[in-house]
Design an enzyme around this catalytic site. Sequence first.
Site, short mmCIF file in Angstrom:
data_model
loop_
_atom_site.label_atom_id
_atom_site.label_comp_id
_atom_site.label_asym_id
_atom_site.label_seq_id
_atom_site.Cartn_x
_atom_site.Cartn_y
_atom_site.Cartn_z
N GLU A 213 0.97 -1.39 0.19
CA GLU A 213 0.10 -0.10 0.14
C GLU A 213 0.88 1.30 -0.01
O GLU A 213 0.90 2.02 1.04
CB GLU A 213 -0.97 0.00 1.15
CG GLU A 213 -1.99 -1.17 0.91
CD GLU A 213 -3.06 -1.13 2.11
OE1 GLU A 213 -2.82 -0.54 3.05
OE2 GLU A 213 -4.18 -1.74 1.80
N GLU A 314 -6.38 -7.06 -1.96
CA GLU A 314 -7.22 -7.13 -0.67
C GLU A 314 -8.57 -6.84 -0.65
O GLU A 314 -8.95 -5.71 -1.42
CB GLU A 314 -6.59 -6.16 0.39
CG GLU A 314 -5.09 -6.47 0.57
CD GLU A 314 -4.50 -5.56 1.77
OE1 GLU A 314 -5.17 -5.06 2.53
OE2 GLU A 314 -3.36 -5.57 1.76
#
Length: 445
Positions: A213, A314
Amino acid sequence: MRRNSCVFLLTLIAGLVMTGCSKEEVPTDTVVESSTVAEETVTMESSTVAEEVPEVDHSAEVAVVEGLSEDFVFGCDMSMLIAQENSGVVYYNEAGEEQDPLLTLANNGVDSIRIRIWNDPYDENGNGYGGGNNDTATAIAIGQRATEHGMSTFIDYHYSDFWADPKKQMLPKAWVGMTTEELADAIYAFTKDSLGQILAAGVDVSMVQLGNEITNGMCDEVNWNNIGMMLRSGCKAVRELEEEYGKEIQIVMHFANPHTADYQKLAMRLQNNEVDYDIFATSYYPFWNGTLENLQTVLQGIIDNYGKKVMVAEISYPYTFEDGDNNQNSLYENCGQRFDYEISEQGQAEAVRDCVEVLATYGENAAGIFYWEPAWIPVPGDTGMTRSEIWEKYGSGWASSYAAAYDPNDAGKYYGGSAWDNQALFDHEGNPLSSIQMFDMMKGE
Ligand code: CA
């Protein structure tokens, strides 16, 4: 992504149970249209529904998703597995028999297992920071089992000693004080060594992500020319191992917050810095990350303008608001987030299927989707140890108190158990939910 950032402190008795709530604000003026369960619904076989698990409602059904490429990957992030098992958690199959949850996932159509790696998630006395204490050795242990069950693995390097996400990208302890050039060298050396060990151990690695991320930077660095140098270095290590092992490994860049971040600009920075990657991936949590329409648009832009494949690395959705371990969950009743699907096993399956349907619009440019931590369920509460003691000892909570020295402002204050047990694909006792069958159903198997 770890869901305890931005936590609020609850009152704690005797210490210990701290928890988190979610952070990101989701616009309330947008509504996702959930697609209805279509005509071509696959019905699960009911023969294996065991009477000994009557509390599980085996009823989730979703339709086949048309238009996916043959190599589209249905995956799950199972990084917590070893810590959970060490904590005494037992998982069952649909017949109520004890079974490796990796096998249960494989039997339900899961093709790949994602595993995060932290450089050194331990304090100076060898106490784990928690969150699975995921180092390279842990990844090998999980990866070998996934490989045994015929699944590939997706290795997730945070390049940190603990959770890295858009709000924090802390340098590994050993890398503090390094120049950019030294960091680039360290990333090359660490990746080459860690991934080399994993491949040498016989783990079937099909994808590797460099950084986790990294929307707002990586390794405590926000300058994209510097980040570009580090990423090129990581790519070099992966490409060399790819050649050495005669194996195709796709390199993934992973970002978060598709509803607020400028993904086109991020892709442009990667291109300008000549980062050699294959897949542009995003986290997409339906209750936090905006609409599917927005997701479709931003990922289409990556395909059209940068020629990369795209992936959802995710995703998850709650099946209950019940908390199983007294460590408050990221999502709970009236938590202020937007829930466009029923809070049920059916809702879980529909939330994932609708996202897969978006990915199907990209055809062969869609690489896959990974469900985040479907087996992070409560540790036993009746073993003579308190849950807090178990989380501390085995690293099965999101953070232990030992993480305080490294991460004093987050883990150091709010350490505790699972904020994710209501988003698992296993119930609090370890029985698979009916939603676990969504993978096969989406494939039409
Ligand atoms: Ca919980």
